[in-house]
Design a protein around this motif. Structure first.
Motif, short mmCIF file in Angstrom:
data_model
loop_
_atom_site.label_atom_id
_atom_site.label_comp_id
_atom_site.label_asym_id
_atom_site.label_seq_id
_atom_site.Cartn_x
_atom_site.Cartn_y
_atom_site.Cartn_z
N GLN A 94 0.62 -1.20 -0.03
CA GLN A 94 -0.02 0.06 0.17
C GLN A 94 0.69 1.20 -0.02
OE1 GLN A 94 -2.04 -0.56 3.42
NE2 GLN A 94 -2.89 -2.63 2.65
N GLU A 95 1.87 1.48 0.95
CA GLU A 95 2.63 2.43 0.26
C GLU A 95 4.40 2.09 -0.46
OE1 GLU A 95 5.48 1.99 4.12
OE2 GLU A 95 4.09 1.75 4.95
N GLU A 96 3.68 1.89 -1.17
CA GLU A 96 4.14 1.87 -2.45
C GLU A 96 3.34 2.28 -3.30
OE1 GLU A 96 5.52 -2.09 -3.77
OE2 GLU A 96 7.62 -2.24 -1.82
N GLN A 97 2.14 1.84 -3.44
CA GLN A 97 1.43 2.47 -4.34
C GLN A 97 0.83 3.57 -4.38
OE1 GLN A 97 -1.51 -0.87 -4.83
NE2 GLN A 97 -1.02 -2.15 -5.39
N LEU A 98 1.23 3.99 -3.05
CA LEU A 98 0.43 5.50 -2.55
C LEU A 98 1.18 6.80 -2.65
CD1 LEU A 98 -1.54 7.02 -1.16
CD2 LEU A 98 -0.46 6.16 1.42
N VAL A 102 1.04 9.46 -5.35
CA VAL A 102 1.22 11.15 -4.88
C VAL A 102 2.55 11.68 -5.65
CG1 VAL A 102 2.47 12.07 -3.75
CG2 VAL A 102 1.00 11.15 -2.29
N ARG A 103 3.07 10.76 -6.36
CA ARG A 103 4.11 11.58 -6.88
C ARG A 103 3.03 11.66 -9.09
NH1 ARG A 103 9.32 8.02 -5.27
NH2 ARG A 103 10.37 9.72 -3.49
N ALA A 104 2.59 10.85 -8.70
CA ALA A 104 2.02 10.88 -9.88
C ALA A 104 1.13 11.82 -10.70
CB ALA A 104 1.32 9.64 -10.56
N ASN A 105 0.74 12.48 -8.92
CA ASN A 105 -0.17 13.71 -9.08
C ASN A 105 0.04 15.09 -9.30
OD1 ASN A 105 -2.81 13.74 -9.63
ND2 ASN A 105 -3.45 14.26 -7.33
N VAL A 106 1.81 15.11 -8.72
CA VAL A 106 2.48 16.25 -8.71
C VAL A 106 2.26 17.49 -10.16
CG1 VAL A 106 4.39 17.61 -8.76
CG2 VAL A 106 4.12 15.51 -7.69
N ILE A 122 -1.93 16.10 0.93
CA ILE A 122 -2.67 15.60 2.73
C ILE A 122 -1.95 13.88 3.03
CG2 ILE A 122 -4.53 15.16 3.66
CD1 ILE A 122 -5.63 18.21 2.59
N ALA A 123 -2.32 13.02 1.84
CA ALA A 123 -1.36 11.60 1.85
C ALA A 123 -0.44 11.75 2.13
CB ALA A 123 -2.58 10.86 1.15
N ALA A 124 0.44 12.25 1.61
CA ALA A 124 1.75 12.49 2.08
C ALA A 124 1.93 13.10 3.29
CB ALA A 124 2.61 13.11 0.70
N ARG A 125 1.24 13.54 3.84
CA ARG A 125 1.46 14.41 5.17
C ARG A 125 1.62 13.59 6.38
NH1 ARG A 125 -2.07 15.10 8.64
NH2 ARG A 125 -3.09 15.75 7.20
N ALA A 139 8.32 13.54 -0.69
CA ALA A 139 7.56 13.50 -1.90
C ALA A 139 6.31 14.61 -1.35
CB ALA A 139 6.12 12.33 -1.53
N TRP A 140 5.83 14.91 -0.34
CA TRP A 140 5.17 16.43 -0.13
C TRP A 140 5.66 17.21 -0.61
CZ3 TRP A 140 5.55 21.02 2.15
CH2 TRP A 140 4.17 21.21 2.44
N ARG A 141 6.81 17.60 -1.10
CA ARG A 141 8.11 18.92 -0.87
C ARG A 141 7.92 18.96 -2.34
NH1 ARG A 141 11.11 17.88 3.71
NH2 ARG A 141 10.79 19.55 5.64
N GLU A 142 7.93 17.73 -2.92
CA GLU A 142 7.68 18.23 -4.38
C GLU A 142 6.93 18.72 -5.01
OE1 GLU A 142 8.80 13.30 -5.62
OE2 GLU A 142 10.04 13.45 -5.00
N SER A 143 5.25 18.03 -4.49
CA SER A 143 4.27 18.61 -5.18
C SER A 143 4.38 20.11 -4.23
CB SER A 143 2.90 17.73 -4.45
OG SER A 143 2.75 16.32 -4.97
N ALA A 144 4.80 20.09 -3.38
CA ALA A 144 4.88 21.30 -2.87
C ALA A 144 4.95 21.75 -3.62
CB ALA A 144 5.02 21.75 -0.61
N ASP A 145 6.29 22.57 -4.23
CA ASP A 145 6.89 23.32 -4.50
C ASP A 145 6.59 23.36 -5.97
OD1 ASP A 145 8.89 23.02 -3.12
OD2 ASP A 145 10.71 21.66 -3.75
N GLU A 146 5.35 22.38 -6.62
CA GLU A 146 5.44 22.50 -7.91
C GLU A 146 3.33 23.52 -8.33
OE1 GLU A 146 4.18 22.57 -11.54
OE2 GLU A 146 6.03 21.89 -11.60
#
Length: 357
Positions: A94-98, A102-106, A122-125, A139-146
Motif C-alpha cells: 500500500q505504501e509503495e502504491q500510495l 502522490v508522485r503521479a499527481n505532482v 495531505i496523503a503524503a503528510r 514527496a510532499w515537498r515535490e508537490s508543494a514546490d510545483e
C-alpha cells in the motif's frame, strides 16, 4: 459497496463507488473512526473490505464518465482508497502504491484539493507522520514546490471539467491549496511567512463585508459568477473559508476579524436545506464554528456548533423517512454528519480526512 443515494444522482445514474468522497472507502473509514472513539460496536471486521477496495480500484476505477482510467487523487481516486486500507490493515504494498500515486499527481493541472496535488499532499503528510521517513516528506515537498510555482497571482487557475476557472473556496481552489501547504510544518520558515502574507492579502481582497458579516464568492471573475451562484457552504463560501484558514497566522488580527465575520454569517444563515453532510450540508458548515473555537477559545462557537449538530441529526432522520434509506457517503451524507456529532461531543476541531486520518 453501497448503492448511490438519489440525492447523489442529480446529474445521472452513479455506479457503486470505491473512493473516499462518495464511496465505500469513506464509509469504512468512518466506521473505523467511530469504533476507535468508542461510539459504535462494529458487527464485522472491515479491514478485508478496505483491502479488497484497494486491490480492485486499479481495474475498476470510479467516475469513468469524467476521467479515463484510475486517477491518483485523495478524495476521488486511488490515494484515498489506499490510505483507508493502510489505516485498517497496513502493508508495504500500500505504501509503495500510495507513494506512486502522490508522485503521479505532482503536475495535475487541476491544482485543487479533490482531484489534484493538494489532496495527495495531505496523503503524503499523513504518511510522513505515520512512518517518520524522509521519503514521504520529500514527496510532499515535490508537490508543494510545483503548487507554489503555479501560484502566479493571488489565486491558482484550475483546469477542471473542461474549463479554466479561479476558484476561491476549499473544494476546488485557493483555500484548499493554502490548507494543504500550511499543514504539518513542512514548509521552511521563509516560505511559511510568505504563504501567510499572500493568503491574508487574497482573503482580504475577495472578502465581501457588510455590517459585521463576511462572505466570499465561489470564483474570481465577475463574468463567471453568473454561472456560480453565491453559496454559504463548506465547498464554496464563508463556512469553508473559515474552516480551512482558521489555523493560519493565529495572531493576525485582520485575518481573525474576517474569519469571525464569516462565522457570524454562517450562524445567521442557519443550517443548510441541502442536507446534513460535510461538503454542502449542515455538518460541514458547523466545522467553521469548531475552528473558531480553536482559534479564539470562545465557548460561544462550541455552543453554536452543537446547535448545528442537533439540527444535522434531525435532518438525517427526516431524510431517511423521506427516502426510505440512508445516504451512505462520507462527504455528502450520513457518515459525515456522524463524525461531526462525534467532534461536537468531544470538542474536537479537526476536519475529517483533511486534518486527521
Amino acid at each position: 459497496m453501497w448503492a448511490a443515494h438519489p440525492l447523489d444522482e442529480a446529474d445521472g445514474p452513479l455506479p457503486t463507488v470505491a473512493s473516499l468522497y462518495l464511496g465505500a472507502s469513506g464509509v469504512v473509514w468512518t466506521f473505523h473512526e467511530l469504533a476507535h472513539a468508542g461510539l459504535v460496536d462494529l458487527r464485522r471486521d472491515w479491514a478485508p473490505v478496505a483491502l479488497q477496495l484497494a486491490e480492485r480500484y486499479p481495474s475498476q476505477p470510479d467516475f469513468q464518465d469524467l476521467v479515463s482510467g484510475p486517477v491518483p487523487s485523495l478524495l476521488m481516486g486511488a490515494a484515498g482508497v489506499l490510505l483507508v486500507a493502510h489505516t485498517l490493515a497496513p502493508a508495504a504494498w500500500q505504501e509503495e502504491q500510495l507513494l506512486d500515486a502522490v508522485r503521479a499527481n505532482v503536475e495535475n493541472p487541476s491544482l485543487e484539493l479533490m482531484w489534484g496535488s493538494p489532496g495527495t499532499m495531505i496523503a503524503a503528510r499523513v504518511m510522513a507522520d505515520r512512518t517518520g521517513t524522509d521519503t514521504w516528506q520529500q514527496a510532499w515537498r515535490e508537490s508543494a514546490d510545483e503548487l507554489w510555482a503555479q501560484w502566479r497571482g493571488d489565486l491558482w487557475a484550475q483546469d477542471l471539467y473542461g474549463k479554466t476557472v479561479e476558484y476561491i473556496g476549499p473544494a476546488h481552489g485557493f483555500a484548499g491549496n493554502v490548507l494543504a501547504l500550511a499543514q504539518g510544518e513542512l514548509l521552511d520558515a521563509e516560505r511559511r511567512s510568505e504563504l501567510e502574507q499572500r493568503a491574508i492579502a487574497t482573503v482580504s481582497a475577495y472578502a465581501e463585508r457588510d455590517r459585521g458579516l463576511c462572505q466570499w464568492p465561489p470564483v474570481s471573475k465577475p463574468f463567471q459568477r453568473r454561472e456560480q451562484a453565491i453559496r454559504t457552504q463548506w465547498c464554496h463560501g464563508a463556512p469553508g473559508m473559515v474552516a480551512s484558514l482558521a489555523g493560519l497566522a493565529p495572531d493576525d488580527e485582520q485575518l481573525t476579524e474576517l474569519l469571525l465575520e464569516g462565522g457570524e454569517l454562517t450562524w445567521r444563515a442557519g443550517p443548510l436545506r441541502k442536507g446534513a453532510g460535510l461538503c454542502h450540508g449542515t455538518a460541514g458548515n458547523g466545522y467553521a464554528f469548531l475552528k473558531l473555537l480553536e482559534r479564539t477559545g470562545d465557548e460561544l462557537w462550541l455552543e453554536r456548533a452543537r446547535a448545528f449538530a442537533m439540527h444535522a441529526a434531525e435532518q438525517v432522520e427526516q431524510a431517511r423517512a423521506e427516502h426510505g434509506r440512508g445516504r451512505h457517503t462520507l462527504w455528502t451524507g450520513d457518515l459525515g454528519a456522524a463524525l461531526y456529532l462525534q467532534d461536537c461531543i468531544a470538542g474536537s476541531t479537526g476536519f475529517p480526512t483533511l486534518d486527521y486520518f
